[in-house]
Design a protein around this motif. Structure first.
Motif, short mmCIF file in Angstrom:
data_model
loop_
_atom_site.label_atom_id
_atom_site.label_comp_id
_atom_site.label_asym_id
_atom_site.label_seq_id
_atom_site.Cartn_x
_atom_site.Cartn_y
_atom_site.Cartn_z
N THR A 46 0.84 -1.20 0.00
CA THR A 46 0.00 0.00 0.00
C THR A 46 0.87 1.25 0.00
N LEU A 47 1.97 1.20 0.74
CA LEU A 47 2.90 2.33 0.77
C LEU A 47 3.53 2.56 -0.60
N ILE A 48 3.80 1.48 -1.31
CA ILE A 48 4.34 1.60 -2.67
C ILE A 48 3.30 2.22 -3.61
N SER A 49 2.03 1.91 -3.37
CA SER A 49 0.95 2.32 -4.28
C SER A 49 0.54 3.77 -4.12
N TYR A 50 0.78 4.37 -2.95
CA TYR A 50 0.29 5.72 -2.68
C TYR A 50 1.42 6.62 -2.18
N PRO A 51 1.25 7.93 -2.36
CA PRO A 51 2.23 8.86 -1.80
C PRO A 51 2.28 8.73 -0.28
N ILE A 52 3.42 9.04 0.30
CA ILE A 52 3.62 8.88 1.74
C ILE A 52 2.62 9.73 2.52
N LYS A 53 2.28 10.92 2.00
CA LYS A 53 1.34 11.79 2.71
C LYS A 53 -0.04 11.15 2.79
N SER A 54 -0.46 10.54 1.69
CA SER A 54 -1.77 9.87 1.68
C SER A 54 -1.78 8.67 2.61
N PHE A 55 -0.68 7.93 2.60
CA PHE A 55 -0.58 6.74 3.44
C PHE A 55 -0.62 7.11 4.92
N LEU A 56 0.12 8.15 5.29
CA LEU A 56 0.15 8.56 6.69
C LEU A 56 -1.19 9.18 7.12
N THR A 58 -3.97 7.92 6.61
CA THR A 58 -4.96 6.85 6.80
C THR A 58 -5.57 6.90 8.19
N SER A 59 -4.78 7.33 9.18
CA SER A 59 -5.31 7.39 10.55
C SER A 59 -6.50 8.35 10.64
N LYS A 60 -6.44 9.46 9.90
CA LYS A 60 -7.56 10.40 9.90
C LYS A 60 -8.78 9.78 9.22
N VAL A 61 -8.52 8.99 8.17
CA VAL A 61 -9.62 8.33 7.47
C VAL A 61 -10.31 7.34 8.38
N VAL A 62 -9.51 6.57 9.16
CA VAL A 62 -10.07 5.62 10.11
C VAL A 62 -10.90 6.35 11.16
N LYS A 63 -10.39 7.48 11.60
CA LYS A 63 -11.11 8.29 12.60
C LYS A 63 -12.48 8.71 12.06
N GLU A 140 -9.92 8.87 -2.47
CA GLU A 140 -8.56 8.40 -2.20
C GLU A 140 -8.51 7.61 -0.90
N GLY A 141 -9.20 8.10 0.14
CA GLY A 141 -9.24 7.37 1.41
C GLY A 141 -9.90 6.02 1.26
N GLN A 142 -10.99 5.97 0.49
CA GLN A 142 -11.67 4.69 0.25
C GLN A 142 -10.77 3.73 -0.51
N SER A 143 -10.08 4.25 -1.52
CA SER A 143 -9.27 3.37 -2.37
C SER A 143 -8.10 2.77 -1.61
N ILE A 144 -7.60 3.48 -0.59
CA ILE A 144 -6.51 2.93 0.21
C ILE A 144 -6.96 1.65 0.90
N PHE A 145 -8.14 1.66 1.49
CA PHE A 145 -8.64 0.47 2.16
C PHE A 145 -9.03 -0.62 1.16
N GLU A 146 -9.54 -0.22 0.00
CA GLU A 146 -9.84 -1.21 -1.03
C GLU A 146 -8.56 -1.88 -1.51
#
Length: 261
Positions: A46-56, A58-63, A140-146
């Motif tokens: 997942t880290l390879i697939s997305y920019p580091i900012k988007s990956f980090l 993810t915690s806000k998306v979970v919230k 983008e947040g949805q696609s990270i979890f997908e």
């Protein structure tokens, strides 16, 4: 707090663990290397697939999946009708004081654009452009979890292959075949478990929340433009209540009547 998300996640864990207890031993399903392969590999891909900012982020998306408070369309309609009545009696400039008290930044922005005398078409363009970018951020947040949901089973299979290779190296000792095969299959279990209990349901919850939020924002746009056009509050009410499901319109009407009282 979203009770459905919490209850769904906890019940998923409980029912699977309960099923394991009924049919076997929980200790047979605890394997640290398998967890490391599935979770570590999934996070790495997942880290390879997305920019580091988007990956980090993810915690806000979970919230948001657990804590974000949804805006009720009923409440927004009531607020828009109040704005329409104020504008009809005192003029559009009188909305400025009302707009400063509004909590929703999107609605506040729309009110201020109207108060400033911005052309209606420009108001629509500005607000709809903001909606487009809001939807893109949500997507983008949805696609990270997908993405995590698609990688987890694959790493489960990869872990199983690793376990089978280790098992084949010890074929000269029949006593190791059973335990080695068990460990190999546990990795597939973890991959399927995390994908179907955590990652994919989380993506679906975020997708549904995004659609509801966009719907409410579109309702705000239509309401504000109707106010700017000087439409009768009753006409605006009829237009906006089409955003509310028929079975909920009685609740909306009673809420509006209580506000007017």
């Amino acid at each position: 707090m979203d009770i459905a998300t919490v209850v769904g996640l906890i019940s998923g864990f409980i029912f699977i663990i309960w099923g394991i207890f009924i049919s076997g031993e929980i200790g047979s399903f605890i394997d640290i290397p398998s967890i490391l392969i599935v979770l570590g590999g999934t996070l790495a891909s997942t880290l390879i697939s997305y920019p580091i900012k988007s990956f980090l982020g993810t915690s806000k998306v979970v919230k948001n999946a657990f804590l974000q408070k949804e805006i009720s369309p009923d409440n927004v309609i009531v607020e828009i009708i109040q704005l329409a009545n104020v504008a009809r009696k005192e003029g559009l400039l009188s909305l400025e004081e009302f707009g400063e008290k509004v909590d929703d930044e999107f609605l506040k922005k729309g009110i201020m654009l109207i108060v400033d005398g911005t052309d209606p078409e420009l108001v629509r363009n500005i607000l709809e452009t903001e909606l487009v970018f809001l939807e893109e951020r949500h997507t983008e947040g949805q696609s990270i979890f997908e993405t995590m949901g698609s990688f987890a089973p694959a790493y489960g299979m990869l872990g199983t292959l690793i376990g089978l290779i280790n098992m084949l190296q010890k074929l000269d000792d029949p006593s190791n075949i059973g335990p080695s095969m068990s460990v190999a299959l546990v990795t597939t279990f973890y991959g399927s478990f995390f994908a179907n209990v955590v990652f994919l349901p989380m993506a679906n919850k975020l997708k549904i929340r995004s659609k509801r939020e966009i719907l409410v924002k579109e309702l705000m746009v239509e309401g504000l433009l109707s106010i700017q056009a000087g439409e009768n509050p009753r006409i605006i009410e009829e237009k906006l209540k089409t955003f509310v499901p028929p079975e909920l319109r009685d609740d909306y009407k009673s809420q509006l009547e209580s506000e007017e009282a």
